[in-house]
Design an enzyme around this catalytic site. Structure first.
Site, mmCIF file in Angstrom:
data_model
loop_
_atom_site.group_PDB
_atom_site.id
_atom_site.type_symbol
_atom_site.label_atom_id
_atom_site.label_comp_id
_atom_site.label_asym_id
_atom_site.label_seq_id
_atom_site.Cartn_x
_atom_site.Cartn_y
_atom_site.Cartn_z
ATOM 1 N N ASP A 1 0.837 -1.197 0.000
ATOM 2 C CA ASP A 1 0.000 0.000 0.000
ATOM 3 C C ASP A 1 0.877 1.253 0.000
ATOM 4 O OD1 ASP A 1 -2.338 1.527 0.222
ATOM 5 O OD2 ASP A 1 -2.315 1.454 2.418
ATOM 6 N N HIS A 2 0.656 2.138 -0.945
ATOM 7 C CA HIS A 2 1.334 3.439 -1.003
ATOM 8 C C HIS A 2 2.861 3.344 -0.989
ATOM 9 C CE1 HIS A 2 -2.175 6.053 -0.881
ATOM 10 N NE2 HIS A 2 -2.689 5.233 0.023
ATOM 11 N N ASP B 1 2.767 5.164 -5.511
ATOM 12 C CA ASP B 1 2.007 6.393 -5.311
ATOM 13 C C ASP B 1 2.914 7.596 -5.564
ATOM 14 O OD1 ASP B 1 0.448 8.503 -4.595
ATOM 15 O OD2 ASP B 1 0.185 7.918 -2.487
ATOM 16 N N GLY C 1 -7.996 7.668 7.313
ATOM 17 C CA GLY C 1 -8.204 7.924 8.729
ATOM 18 C C GLY C 1 -9.676 8.013 9.093
ATOM 19 N N HIS D 1 -9.627 4.478 -1.985
ATOM 20 C CA HIS D 1 -8.842 4.610 -0.762
ATOM 21 C C HIS D 1 -9.662 5.375 0.269
ATOM 22 C CE1 HIS D 1 -4.569 3.415 -1.814
ATOM 23 N NE2 HIS D 1 -5.253 3.204 -2.938
ATOM 24 N N GLY D 2 -9.288 5.233 1.543
ATOM 25 C CA GLY D 2 -10.046 5.911 2.589
ATOM 26 C C GLY D 2 -11.450 5.365 2.699
ATOM 27 N N SER E 1 -12.883 3.713 5.068
ATOM 28 C CA SER E 1 -13.497 3.744 6.401
ATOM 29 C C SER E 1 -14.304 5.030 6.575
ATOM 30 C CB SER E 1 -12.423 3.676 7.488
ATOM 31 O OG SER E 1 -11.733 2.448 7.454
#
Length: 286
Positions: A80-81, A102, A179, A208-209, A211
């Site tokens: 990831d990233h 990324d 986050g 992505h993100g 959550s």
């Protein structure tokens, strides 16, 4: 059943479901995700950030490979990233089956050049490549980084980017942040932008993100090209809230201390798999 991202998501794309990519930084989280995937008969992505790799060491990736090989459901091990060629090469050397480069903070032409180089190297080893165009925001408690300002993915640039880099998946910026969102703030996904991007591209897209977003919007995004959804904060928050309660209860034996936190995290993983419609889809890979 260890496989690469391209093969995993081609099936998801054909049958219009999403696959959760869960950030893993310990054996407890690895067991949570694999156990949930086995129970739910869901394909899954074990995702490790370079910072998490630094913390766990190379031996942990070998452990994840053993879990994946022995699993009876499809499993991808994904970086990831990754931001440097050194991180990419370390991932390839230690056995990841998919990597993300990324370079989204750089100008378009530099992003294309770096991504093309990674794609050439990774594809030669049978490893899939994800890249990012536009920038993902950053909220509270993010371990994956992000940007103070979200730069939304330009649909026309996305077509140029994919054509010139040959990537297998593309992370798009449509309003999310890494986050946990503070109280009273929740993003609204730019579904119309996503539709426009998907009209121009044939490859699976990545959210992505993942959550903290509205379930209905996430489910809708899968119908418009999102094949991979990154989950970290929701799962980790459930784990650590339960762990704090266990510590206050006076239990200090790890084999007892982590049972309830792992169950709490697993409940989140199962919920996400249900939301992404991946439950029972492992049988499509046979």
């Amino acid at each position: 059943m260890l496989m690469n991202m391209k093969d995993l998501l081609s099936v998801a794309q054909q049958h219009k479901f999403g696959v959760g990519a869960f950030n893993i930084a310990s054996a407890e989280f690895a067991r949570v995700v694999i156990d949930a995937a086995e129970k739910m008969r869901s394909p899954v992505i074990l995702e490790v950030h370079p910072d998490e790799h630094d913390f766990t060491g190379d031996d942990f990736i070998y452990y994840l490979r053993e879990l994946a090989i022995k699993a009876t459901v499809p499993v991808v091990i994904h970086l990831d990233h990754g931001q440097t060629l050194e991180q990419i090469m370390r991932a390839i050397r230690t056995g990841y089956t998919s990597v993300m480069i990324d370079a989204s903070a750089l100008p378009l032409e530099e992003n294309i050049a770096i991504t093309r180089r990674v794609t050439d190297v990774a594809h030669a080893a049978g490893i899939s490549v994800e890249a990012e165009l536009g920038t993902i925001g950053v909220a509270q408690g993010s371990g994956e980084g992000g940007h103070a300002e979200i730069l939304y993915t330009d649909p026309q640039q996305s077509e140029q980017f994919v054509n010139e880099t040959g990537v297998d998946t593309l992370a798009v910026a449509i309003g999310t942040s890494h986050g946990l969102y503070p109280a009273g703030k929740q993003p609204k996904l730019d579904t119309e932008r996503l539709k426009t991007i998907k009209q121009r591209l044939s490859i699976p897209l990545v959210l992505h993100g993942g959550s903290g977003n509205k379930d209905a919007e996430v489910a809708e995004s899968i119908q418009h090209g999102i094949g991979k959804i990154n989950i970290s904060s929701d799962m980790k928050k459930a784990f650590f809230v339960a762990l704090e309660a266990e510590l206050k209860s006076g239990s200090h034996e790890p084999n007892a201390l982590f049972i309830k936190p792992m169950e709490s995290a697993k409940a989140i993983v199962v919920h996400k798999m249900n939301l992404f419609s991946s439950i029972g889809k492992a049988e499509l890979y046979r």
